[in-house]
Design a protein around this motif. Structure first.
Motif, mmCIF file in Angstrom:
data_model
loop_
_atom_site.group_PDB
_atom_site.id
_atom_site.type_symbol
_atom_site.label_atom_id
_atom_site.label_comp_id
_atom_site.label_asym_id
_atom_site.label_seq_id
_atom_site.Cartn_x
_atom_site.Cartn_y
_atom_site.Cartn_z
ATOM 1 N N LYS A 1 44.424 26.148 99.200
ATOM 2 C CA LYS A 1 44.426 24.890 99.957
ATOM 3 C C LYS A 1 43.179 24.084 99.619
ATOM 4 O O LYS A 1 43.258 22.886 99.315
ATOM 5 N N ASP A 2 42.015 24.724 99.666
ATOM 6 C CA ASP A 2 40.763 24.039 99.349
ATOM 7 C C ASP A 2 40.783 23.486 97.923
ATOM 8 O O ASP A 2 40.343 22.358 97.686
ATOM 9 N N ARG B 1 41.275 14.918 95.564
ATOM 10 C CA ARG B 1 40.142 13.984 95.620
ATOM 11 C C ARG B 1 39.760 13.525 94.215
ATOM 12 O O ARG B 1 39.493 12.344 93.981
ATOM 13 N N SER B 2 39.752 14.454 93.261
ATOM 14 C CA SER B 2 39.434 14.093 91.869
ATOM 15 C C SER B 2 40.485 13.147 91.302
ATOM 16 O O SER B 2 40.160 12.207 90.569
ATOM 17 N N ASP C 1 38.420 7.821 98.897
ATOM 18 C CA ASP C 1 38.575 8.515 100.171
ATOM 19 C C ASP C 1 39.994 8.289 100.681
ATOM 20 O O ASP C 1 40.610 7.267 100.378
ATOM 21 N N TYR C 2 40.493 9.215 101.447
ATOM 22 C CA TYR C 2 41.845 9.085 101.989
ATOM 23 C C TYR C 2 41.921 9.761 103.351
ATOM 24 O O TYR C 2 41.109 10.607 103.691
ATOM 25 N N GLN C 3 42.935 9.359 104.101
ATOM 26 C CA GLN C 3 43.254 9.991 105.384
ATOM 27 C C GLN C 3 44.565 10.739 105.198
ATOM 28 O O GLN C 3 45.562 10.148 104.757
ATOM 29 N N LEU C 4 44.581 12.006 105.550
ATOM 30 C CA LEU C 4 45.795 12.811 105.426
ATOM 31 C C LEU C 4 46.773 12.430 106.537
ATOM 32 O O LEU C 4 46.423 12.446 107.713
ATOM 33 N N LYS D 1 46.796 7.944 103.368
ATOM 34 C CA LYS D 1 46.419 6.542 103.358
ATOM 35 C C LYS D 1 45.105 6.470 102.626
ATOM 36 O O LYS D 1 44.128 7.099 103.021
ATOM 37 N N VAL D 2 45.110 5.745 101.528
ATOM 38 C CA VAL D 2 43.925 5.637 100.696
ATOM 39 C C VAL D 2 43.016 4.549 101.262
ATOM 40 O O VAL D 2 43.487 3.467 101.625
#
Length: 175
Positions: free
Chosen positions: A58-59, A66-67, A72-75, A171-172
């Motif tokens: 998962k990590d 992210r790469s 940044d994003y919201q899950l 959501k980016v």
């Protein structure tokens, strides 16, 4: 269209993860209709990432995402499951779009797959202009937009083929 990144997950963790998947599958099959469903018969439910036993995967998925996004994003949602088999036959082409036709704005959907062990059977992809396949590499996350049609490559493998697959909505952040 498809992006990949290698992750250093040690072989002991992979062996433990495969053992966990086998046990998890006994009580967490793909859906309530199993085996009278359209899912592959050796697929877990989509809550796999809720288990500490797969935390390394998962990590590593979220590090790869992210790469890939470079923002940044919201899950918004997360689904993760495992599939394992030696016989890969009669699959339907599918995508992992969750919000098709919905009014939810700015949700981007991505899917991923990581091969837990060596396999000569990858994943095939198709869109209106291209047809291509993944040549599987162990512990590499492959990430793509969830709308792409795909299917496992048909055939028989010498050893059981184990994968973890994901589908997420994000959501980016606008910068």
């Amino acid at each position: 269209m498809i992006w990949f990144e290698k992750h250093n997950i040690d072989s002991e963790d992979t062996i433990k993860t495969i053992s966990f998947i086998n046990k998890y599958f006994e009580t967490n099959k793909c859906c309530a209709e199993h085996p009278n469903c359209e899912h592959p018969k050796s697929q877990t439910d989509n809550m796999l990432f809720n288990n500490d036993e797969v935390k390394a995967y998962k990590d590593s998925f979220y590090k790869a995402l992210r790469s890939f996004l470079k923002k940044d994003y919201q899950l918004i949602y997360e689904k993760a499951w495992s599939y394992f088999a030696t016989e890969l036959n009669n699959f339907t082409w599918h995508d992992h779009v969750n919000y098709r036709g919905s009014n939810i704005e700015k949700v981007e959907e991505y899917s991923g797959i990581i091969y837990l062990n060596h396999s000569d059977r990858g994943t095939l992809f198709e869109d209106e202009n291209f047809f291509w396949s993944i040549k599987p590499k162990v512990n590499h996350w492959y990430i793509w937009p969830s709308h792409l049609l795909h299917t496992p490559q048909v055939g028989t493998t010498e050893n059981m083929r184990y994968i973890i697959a994901t589908a997420v909505g994000v959501k980016v952040a606008l910068k």
